[in-house]
Design a protein around this motif. Structure first.
Motif, PDB file in Angstrom:
ATOM      1  N   HIS A 168      53.397 -56.355  30.594  1.00  0.00           N
ATOM      2  CA  HIS A 168      52.071 -56.345  29.869  1.00  0.00           C
ATOM      3  C   HIS A 168      51.066 -55.326  30.302  1.00  0.00           C
ATOM      4  O   HIS A 168      50.658 -55.499  31.519  1.00  0.00           O
ATOM      5  N   HIS A 170      48.427 -51.807  29.449  1.00  0.00           N
ATOM      6  CA  HIS A 170      47.486 -51.187  28.608  1.00  0.00           C
ATOM      7  C   HIS A 170      47.405 -49.644  28.921  1.00  0.00           C
ATOM      8  O   HIS A 170      47.209 -49.269  30.089  1.00  0.00           O
ATOM      9  N   HIS A 200      47.211 -52.900  22.525  1.00  0.00           N
ATOM     10  CA  HIS A 200      47.003 -53.455  21.348  1.00  0.00           C
ATOM     11  C   HIS A 200      47.279 -53.156  19.913  1.00  0.00           C
ATOM     12  O   HIS A 200      46.726 -51.965  19.791  1.00  0.00           O
ATOM     13  N   GLU A 224      50.868 -55.486  22.182  1.00  0.00           N
ATOM     14  CA  GLU A 224      50.263 -56.599  22.388  1.00  0.00           C
ATOM     15  C   GLU A 224      49.842 -57.014  20.862  1.00  0.00           C
ATOM     16  O   GLU A 224      48.593 -56.319  20.374  1.00  0.00           O
ATOM     17  N   ASP A 332      48.792 -57.230  32.879  1.00  0.00           N
ATOM     18  CA  ASP A 332      47.929 -57.010  31.859  1.00  0.00           C
ATOM     19  C   ASP A 332      46.740 -55.849  32.291  1.00  0.00           C
ATOM     20  O   ASP A 332      45.575 -55.922  31.717  1.00  0.00           O
ATOM     21  N   HIS A 334      44.375 -52.879  32.787  1.00  0.00           N
ATOM     22  CA  HIS A 334      43.863 -52.156  31.572  1.00  0.00           C
ATOM     23  C   HIS A 334      43.264 -50.652  32.182  1.00  0.00           C
ATOM     24  O   HIS A 334      43.519 -49.517  31.747  1.00  0.00           O
TER      25      HIS A 334
HETATM   26 ZN   LIG Z   1      46.802 -57.362  27.240  1.00  0.00          ZN
END
Ligand SMILES: [Zn+2]
Ligand SMILES: [Zn+2]
Length: 490
Positions: A168, A170, A200, A224, A332, A334
């Motif tokens: 996961h 980004h 995303h 995602e 996750d 970013h």
């Molecule tokens: Zn995410």
């Protein structure tokens, strides 16, 4: 909701034409507002910028927030071919041409017809939302075509082995501030063998990863899928494949996209199911899911909720004879200072390939680690048989089952062994962080057994299971295993 179209006359080579559309959306506006753009022949580039007002709102009331994206002349149909990019609320402008596009958008032909700029009024203040959209068409030679370079489906593995990976992540292709090259470098720094790209709502980065993968790093394409009723990871979809997100739980469209991901050989993984941000809590249930992300980024209270709910579901699934839902942990990440690989999954797979990694995750042959500094082995032995994480040990009801956990990398950590009765064993690790914990049970007493390794609490104490009080009884998670299942034979 569809607005009046913006129409453009054709222009001479090299010219450009701009239209400005303004309007007001009330509280309760549709999730997606469509602005048709009539694109004539000869357009080289479409450029869009937008803005909206942010009136003061009372404390505790959401202010204005509006996403944006675009669909081409092939239409806006759900899951259809017209998708050309989405930037959520991260960018105020974007442009698309045949050979290039703003990250998050898909380069390609600018064909004539009705395109749609799509606004997603995510939060609308009580006063409503005043928007302004500026569309510029630039005319001229379309230029060379963009050639995506997708990552290979395998890397240099070690045969059947444990492989580490963050599923996961980004980049600037959605709302991250890292370039894909920086994310790949972060994965290598974290000691990972594989990573999954999950920007995303767009596949735009898939064609960028090719040169960043290598024999030492498998890069798997994903997305995602960010709905208004929770986020889910589509892991291992085909390079360039896009999964639509424009539905809520009540719309009953979700199963169609679960089937799409499964058809591509990918995994459906509800993400951060208890994240308190607007529209981030998971409301679609777990039917069709292949795993659940119970640990998202640095350990926080919503992860405790996710682990508790996941654990409760294990016994229920086993009672019904259903396949049980493996746990996953992902960063996750970013932007800096978020750490790629905190946490990640350690998966037993036959090789370092997309298919084998997905097989291992689907089977729950995996455990979750905060970093590559944590090592762990977990087995159950009984009646002359042995099973590891995600596997099943079939034994007579009262045959002794010896559970063994070997762990290192968690100084003064607390080992918890849990079954469908809750925590049944607790033991502290020494300052070296290494230790072996053994414990005996039977299949009649435990339907499954799983392990957690926690850091000490902020006050340095190990915490105490089977206790109640005003504070969380535990420190942060350092490692968490999927269960070993114990099945009673005749
Ligand atoms: Zn995410
Ligand atoms: Zn999310």
């Amino acid at each position: 909701m569809t607005l009046a179209p913006a129409t453009f006359a054709a222009a001479a080579d090299g010219g450009e034409r701009t239209q400005v559309v303004t309007g007001h959306l009330p509280t309760g506006a549709a999730d997606f507002v469509h602005l048709p753009v009539e694109v004539p022949f000869g357009v080289r580039e479409i450029a869009v910028s937008y803005s909206y007002d942010r009136p003061a709102v009372p404390p505790g009331t959401p202010g204005n927030s509006c996403d944006i994206g675009i669909f081409d002349e092939r239409g806006t149909g759900l899951g259809g071919p017209g998708f050309r990019g989405w930037s959520g609320g991260f960018r105020t402008s974007f442009a698309i041409s045949r050979g290039s596009a703003t990250p998050g958008y898909l380069p390609g032909p600018i064909r004539p017809g009705t395109w749609h700029v799509v606004l997603g009024p995510y939060q609308v203040a009580p006063q409503g939302l005043d928007y302004r959209v500026e569309v510029t068409l630039r005319f001229g030679d379309p230029g060379p075509e963009f050639t995506p370079v997708y990552p290979p489906e395998r890397a240099r593995g070690r045969g059947r082995a444990w492989y580490r990976g963050d599923c996961h992540l980004h980049t600037v292709y959605s709302d991250g501030r890292r370039l894909p090259a920086e994310v790949a470098a972060g994965a290598r720094t974290a000691g990972l063998d594989f990573m999954v790209s999950t920007d995303h709502n767009t596949s735009a980065s898939h064609g960028i990863w090719g040169p960043l993968a290598g024999p030492d790093l498998l890069i798997i394409t994903g997305e995602e899928v960010t709905t208004r009723n929770g986020h889910w990871l589509a892991l291992g979809i085909r390079p360039g494949e896009w999964i639509d997100w424009r539905y809520r739980s009540r719309d009953d469209a979700y199963p169609r996209f679960v089937r799409q991901v499964h058809g591509a050989g990918g995994l459906v993984v509800p993400a951060h199911p208890y994240c308190p941000y607007v529209a981030c809590q998971w409301k679609f249930g777990y039917e069709g899911a292949d795993a659940v992300e119970v640990w998202n980024g640095p350990w926080t209270y919503d992860d405790e909720s996710a682990v508790d709910a996941w654990d409760s579901r294990l016994a229920e699934d086993l009672r019904h004879g259903r396949s049980w839902l493996p746990a996953m942990g992902n960063s996750d990440a970013h932007s800096a200072p978020q750490v790629v690989g905190l946490p990640h999954n350690v998966v037993l797979a036959d090789d370092l390939s997309r298919m084998h990694i997905l097989d291992g995750l689907r089977a729950g042959r995996s455990w979750l680690a905060e970093s590559a500094a944590v090592q762990l082995g977990f087995t159950a032995t009984g009646h002359g048989r042995r099973a590891g994480i995600g596997e099943q040990l079939a034994v007579p009801a009262d045959a002794p089952v010896d559970v063994r956990l070997d762990v290192s990398g968690v100084p003064n950590g607390t080992v918890r062994l849990l079954t469908d009765e809750g925590q049944l064993h607790q033991e502290s690790l020494p300052a070296s962080g290494s230790g072996t914990v053994t414990w005996r049970t039977t299949a009649s007493l435990a339907t499954y057994v799983r392990a957690e390794v926690r850091h000490p609490r902020a006050d340095g104490t190990p915490g105490q299971g089977n206790s109640m009080g005003p504070d969380l009884p535990w420190g942060q998670m350092a490692a968490l295993t999927n269960p070993i299942l114990l099945r009673i034979t005749d």
